[in-house]
Design an enzyme around this catalytic site. Structure first.
Site, PDB file in Angstrom:
ATOM      1  N   VAL A  66       0.867  -1.186   0.000  1.00 15.91           N
ATOM      2  CA  VAL A  66       0.000   0.000   0.000  1.00 15.91           C
ATOM      3  C   VAL A  66       0.897   1.227   0.000  1.00 15.91           C
ATOM      4  O   VAL A  66       1.748   1.363   0.876  1.00 15.91           O
ATOM      5  CB  VAL A  66      -0.904   0.045   1.253  1.00 15.91           C
ATOM      6  N   HIS A  67       0.738   2.115  -0.988  1.00 18.77           N
ATOM      7  CA  HIS A  67       1.560   3.323  -0.971  1.00 18.77           C
ATOM      8  C   HIS A  67       0.902   4.544  -1.593  1.00 18.77           C
ATOM      9  O   HIS A  67       1.367   5.657  -1.410  1.00 18.77           O
ATOM     10  CB  HIS A  67       2.903   3.064  -1.679  1.00 18.77           C
ATOM     11  N   ARG A  68      -0.199   4.373  -2.332  1.00 20.27           N
ATOM     12  CA  ARG A  68      -0.798   5.519  -3.006  1.00 20.27           C
ATOM     13  C   ARG A  68      -1.385   6.511  -2.002  1.00 20.27           C
ATOM     14  O   ARG A  68      -1.975   6.127  -0.999  1.00 20.27           O
ATOM     15  CB  ARG A  68      -1.896   5.064  -3.978  1.00 20.27           C
ATOM     16  N   ARG A 101       6.253   6.136   3.565  1.00 22.41           N
ATOM     17  CA  ARG A 101       5.112   7.036   3.770  1.00 22.41           C
ATOM     18  C   ARG A 101       3.949   6.297   4.434  1.00 22.41           C
ATOM     19  O   ARG A 101       3.260   6.835   5.304  1.00 22.41           O
ATOM     20  CB  ARG A 101       4.659   7.657   2.445  1.00 22.41           C
ATOM     21  N   ASP A 145      -2.024  -1.483  -4.354  1.00 22.96           N
ATOM     22  CA  ASP A 145      -2.475  -0.308  -5.093  1.00 22.96           C
ATOM     23  C   ASP A 145      -1.394   0.152  -6.067  1.00 22.96           C
ATOM     24  O   ASP A 145      -1.481   1.229  -6.649  1.00 22.96           O
ATOM     25  CB  ASP A 145      -2.893   0.822  -4.150  1.00 22.96           C
TER      26      ASP A 145
END
Length: 231
Positions: A66-68, A101, A145
Protein backbone atom coordinates in the site's frame (compact mmCIF):
# COMPACT_ATOMS: atom_id res chain seq x y z
CA UNK A 1 3.21 13.96 -30.20
CA UNK A 2 6.80 15.14 -30.75
CA UNK A 3 8.33 11.64 -30.94
CA UNK A 4 9.23 10.05 -34.25
CA UNK A 5 8.80 6.52 -32.81
CA UNK A 6 6.37 5.25 -30.19
CA UNK A 7 6.50 1.73 -28.70
CA UNK A 8 3.19 0.55 -27.25
CA UNK A 9 3.41 -2.24 -24.65
CA UNK A 10 -0.21 -3.44 -25.10
CA UNK A 11 -3.00 -3.30 -27.70
CA UNK A 12 -4.89 -0.93 -25.37
CA UNK A 13 -1.96 1.48 -25.38
CA UNK A 14 -1.74 1.19 -29.17
CA UNK A 15 -5.44 1.99 -29.47
CA UNK A 16 -5.05 5.02 -27.18
CA UNK A 17 -2.38 6.40 -29.50
CA UNK A 18 -4.55 5.76 -32.55
CA UNK A 19 -7.42 7.62 -30.89
CA UNK A 20 -5.09 10.62 -30.55
CA UNK A 21 -4.46 10.46 -34.28
CA UNK A 22 -1.00 8.94 -33.91
CA UNK A 23 -0.46 6.12 -36.39
CA UNK A 24 2.88 6.86 -38.09
CA UNK A 25 5.92 5.46 -36.29
CA UNK A 26 3.72 3.63 -33.77
CA UNK A 27 4.58 0.00 -33.00
CA UNK A 28 3.13 -2.70 -30.76
CA UNK A 29 6.23 -4.18 -29.12
CA UNK A 30 5.20 -5.75 -25.82
CA UNK A 31 6.37 -4.54 -22.42
CA UNK A 32 10.06 -4.34 -21.45
CA UNK A 33 8.97 -4.88 -17.83
CA UNK A 34 8.07 -8.44 -18.82
CA UNK A 35 11.55 -8.91 -20.31
CA UNK A 36 13.04 -7.81 -16.97
CA UNK A 37 10.68 -9.98 -14.98
CA UNK A 38 11.58 -13.13 -16.90
CA UNK A 39 15.34 -12.48 -16.83
CA UNK A 40 15.65 -11.39 -13.21
CA UNK A 41 13.29 -14.07 -11.89
CA UNK A 42 15.97 -16.64 -12.68
CA UNK A 43 18.60 -14.46 -11.02
CA UNK A 44 16.41 -13.95 -7.97
CA UNK A 45 15.99 -17.68 -7.41
CA UNK A 46 19.78 -18.01 -7.16
CA UNK A 47 20.47 -14.91 -5.08
CA UNK A 48 17.76 -14.53 -2.43
CA UNK A 49 16.37 -16.77 0.31
CA UNK A 50 13.63 -14.43 1.51
CA UNK A 51 11.00 -17.16 1.87
CA UNK A 52 13.27 -19.06 4.23
CA UNK A 53 14.14 -15.86 6.09
CA UNK A 54 10.44 -15.13 6.69
CA UNK A 55 9.60 -18.77 7.42
CA UNK A 56 6.92 -18.96 4.70
CA UNK A 57 6.26 -21.42 1.90
CA UNK A 58 5.19 -21.15 -1.73
CA UNK A 59 1.46 -20.49 -2.09
CA UNK A 60 0.89 -20.18 1.66
CA UNK A 61 0.65 -16.39 2.01
CA UNK A 62 -0.85 -13.18 0.67
CA UNK A 63 1.50 -10.41 -0.46
CA UNK A 64 0.30 -6.86 0.19
CA UNK A 65 1.61 -3.39 -0.63
CA UNK A 66 0.00 0.00 0.00
CA UNK A 67 1.56 3.32 -0.97
CA UNK A 68 -0.80 5.52 -3.01
CA UNK A 69 -1.72 8.84 -1.42
CA UNK A 70 -5.42 8.10 -1.94
CA UNK A 71 -4.98 5.28 0.60
CA UNK A 72 -2.18 6.43 2.89
CA UNK A 73 -3.49 9.98 3.31
CA UNK A 74 -7.04 8.80 3.97
CA UNK A 75 -7.46 7.56 7.54
CA UNK A 76 -10.71 5.84 6.60
CA UNK A 77 -9.24 4.00 3.63
CA UNK A 78 -6.13 2.91 5.51
CA UNK A 79 -8.21 1.74 8.47
CA UNK A 80 -10.44 -0.33 6.19
CA UNK A 81 -7.44 -1.89 4.47
CA UNK A 82 -5.79 -2.75 7.80
CA UNK A 83 -9.00 -4.22 9.20
CA UNK A 84 -9.25 -6.42 6.10
CA UNK A 85 -5.63 -7.54 6.56
CA UNK A 86 -6.26 -8.41 10.22
CA UNK A 87 -9.37 -10.41 9.34
CA UNK A 88 -7.61 -12.26 6.52
CA UNK A 89 -4.64 -13.06 8.76
CA UNK A 90 -6.96 -15.33 10.75
CA UNK A 91 -7.02 -17.58 7.68
CA UNK A 92 -3.64 -17.15 5.98
CA UNK A 93 -0.25 -15.50 6.50
CA UNK A 94 0.15 -12.01 5.04
CA UNK A 95 3.47 -10.41 4.05
CA UNK A 96 3.35 -6.61 4.08
CA UNK A 97 6.52 -4.70 3.03
CA UNK A 98 5.76 -1.22 4.38
CA UNK A 99 6.54 1.88 2.29
CA UNK A 100 8.08 4.71 4.37
CA UNK A 101 5.11 7.04 3.77
CA UNK A 102 2.70 4.25 4.63
CA UNK A 103 4.58 3.56 7.85
CA UNK A 104 4.36 7.23 8.78
CA UNK A 105 0.58 7.28 8.41
CA UNK A 106 0.07 3.85 10.01
CA UNK A 107 1.82 5.20 13.09
CA UNK A 108 -0.04 8.50 12.91
CA UNK A 109 -3.41 6.70 12.83
CA UNK A 110 -2.42 4.24 15.58
CA UNK A 111 -2.50 1.25 13.22
CA UNK A 112 1.14 0.22 12.95
CA UNK A 113 1.47 -1.49 16.32
CA UNK A 114 -1.89 -3.22 15.91
CA UNK A 115 -0.65 -4.80 12.67
CA UNK A 116 2.74 -5.61 14.21
CA UNK A 117 1.02 -7.44 17.08
CA UNK A 118 -1.34 -9.42 14.81
CA UNK A 119 -0.37 -13.10 14.41
CA UNK A 120 0.31 -14.19 10.80
CA UNK A 121 1.10 -10.64 9.59
CA UNK A 122 4.73 -10.17 8.56
CA UNK A 123 5.23 -6.41 8.76
CA UNK A 124 8.62 -5.97 7.06
CA UNK A 125 10.82 -3.21 5.69
CA UNK A 126 10.71 -2.52 1.93
CA UNK A 127 12.64 -5.16 0.00
CA UNK A 128 14.80 -5.03 -3.11
CA UNK A 129 13.67 -5.94 -6.61
CA UNK A 130 14.94 -9.53 -6.50
CA UNK A 131 13.34 -10.25 -3.13
CA UNK A 132 10.07 -8.74 -4.36
CA UNK A 133 10.12 -10.95 -7.44
CA UNK A 134 10.37 -14.05 -5.26
CA UNK A 135 7.60 -12.83 -2.95
CA UNK A 136 5.42 -12.06 -5.98
CA UNK A 137 5.97 -15.34 -7.81
CA UNK A 138 5.27 -17.48 -4.75
CA UNK A 139 2.26 -15.67 -3.28
CA UNK A 140 -1.19 -17.22 -3.29
CA UNK A 141 -2.74 -13.83 -4.09
CA UNK A 142 -1.55 -10.23 -4.21
CA UNK A 143 -3.25 -7.17 -2.73
CA UNK A 144 -1.85 -3.86 -3.95
CA UNK A 145 -2.47 -0.31 -5.09
CA UNK A 146 0.74 -0.36 -7.15
CA UNK A 147 0.41 -0.30 -10.93
CA UNK A 148 3.78 -1.99 -11.34
CA UNK A 149 2.94 -4.83 -8.99
CA UNK A 150 -0.41 -5.36 -10.73
CA UNK A 151 1.56 -6.05 -13.90
CA UNK A 152 4.11 -8.26 -12.17
CA UNK A 153 1.31 -10.27 -10.53
CA UNK A 154 -0.04 -10.85 -14.04
CA UNK A 155 3.42 -11.85 -15.31
CA UNK A 156 3.70 -14.32 -12.42
CA UNK A 157 0.17 -15.66 -13.04
CA UNK A 158 -0.85 -14.78 -9.48
CA UNK A 159 -4.40 -13.45 -8.93
CA UNK A 160 -4.37 -9.76 -7.97
CA UNK A 161 -6.78 -7.68 -5.88
CA UNK A 162 -6.34 -3.96 -6.57
CA UNK A 163 -6.81 -1.72 -3.52
CA UNK A 164 -8.21 1.16 -5.52
CA UNK A 165 -11.33 2.18 -7.46
CA UNK A 166 -9.59 1.60 -10.82
CA UNK A 167 -6.66 -0.41 -12.11
CA UNK A 168 -3.65 1.31 -13.64
CA UNK A 169 -3.62 -1.57 -16.14
CA UNK A 170 -7.22 -2.36 -17.18
CA UNK A 171 -5.87 -5.08 -19.47
CA UNK A 172 -5.18 -7.24 -16.40
CA UNK A 173 -8.80 -6.80 -15.26
CA UNK A 174 -10.26 -7.42 -18.72
CA UNK A 175 -8.16 -10.58 -19.02
CA UNK A 176 -9.64 -11.89 -15.76
CA UNK A 177 -6.51 -11.88 -13.57
CA UNK A 178 -7.10 -8.71 -11.56
CA UNK A 179 -10.15 -7.46 -9.67
CA UNK A 180 -10.72 -3.94 -8.32
CA UNK A 181 -11.80 -3.92 -4.68
CA UNK A 182 -12.64 -0.20 -4.40
CA UNK A 183 -16.17 1.11 -4.84
CA UNK A 184 -16.45 4.11 -7.16
CA UNK A 185 -20.10 4.67 -6.28
CA UNK A 186 -19.35 5.04 -2.58
CA UNK A 187 -17.77 8.21 -1.19
CA UNK A 188 -15.72 5.91 1.04
CA UNK A 189 -13.61 4.36 -1.68
CA UNK A 190 -12.22 1.31 0.10
CA UNK A 191 -14.26 -1.05 2.23
CA UNK A 192 -12.92 -4.06 4.08
CA UNK A 193 -15.83 -6.27 2.99
CA UNK A 194 -14.91 -5.85 -0.70
CA UNK A 195 -11.28 -6.74 -0.01
CA UNK A 196 -12.09 -9.79 2.11
CA UNK A 197 -14.68 -11.04 -0.38
CA UNK A 198 -12.27 -10.60 -3.30
CA UNK A 199 -9.49 -12.53 -1.54
CA UNK A 200 -11.83 -15.36 -0.60
CA UNK A 201 -13.71 -15.67 -3.87
CA UNK A 202 -11.73 -14.25 -6.78
CA UNK A 203 -10.10 -16.79 -9.08
CA UNK A 204 -9.04 -16.23 -12.71
CA UNK A 205 -11.60 -17.75 -15.03
CA UNK A 206 -9.45 -18.30 -18.12
CA UNK A 207 -5.95 -18.65 -19.50
CA UNK A 208 -4.02 -15.43 -19.97
CA UNK A 209 -3.99 -13.76 -23.39
CA UNK A 210 -0.38 -12.52 -22.96
CA UNK A 211 -1.47 -8.91 -23.38
CA UNK A 212 2.05 -7.67 -22.49
CA UNK A 213 3.78 -9.61 -25.24
CA UNK A 214 6.19 -12.53 -25.34
CA UNK A 215 9.08 -11.23 -23.23
CA UNK A 216 11.12 -10.07 -26.24
CA UNK A 217 10.07 -6.42 -26.32
CA UNK A 218 13.63 -5.10 -26.00
CA UNK A 219 14.81 -7.10 -29.02
CA UNK A 220 11.82 -5.89 -31.05
CA UNK A 221 12.49 -2.26 -30.08
CA UNK A 222 16.21 -2.53 -30.88
CA UNK A 223 15.48 -3.97 -34.31
CA UNK A 224 13.00 -1.18 -35.04
CA UNK A 225 15.54 1.44 -33.95
CA UNK A 226 18.28 -0.08 -36.11
CA UNK A 227 16.02 -0.18 -39.17
CA UNK A 228 14.84 3.38 -38.49
CA UNK A 229 18.44 4.66 -38.41
CA UNK A 230 19.26 2.81 -41.61
CA UNK A 231 16.37 4.52 -43.36
Amino acid sequence: HISSMLFAPTPTCLNNLHQEGLTKGVYLTGDVMLDCFLYFSKEAEKRTKILDELGIKQGSYLLATVHRASNTDSKTNLQEICKAFIELAKEIELVFPVHPRTKKYLKQYGLYQILANTPNIHLIKPVGYLEMLILTKNAKKILTDSGGLQKEAYFAKVPCITLDTVSAWPETVEDGWNVVAGNKANHQQIQREYIIHAVRSFEPSKEQQNVFGNGKAAKTICNLLLNHNLN
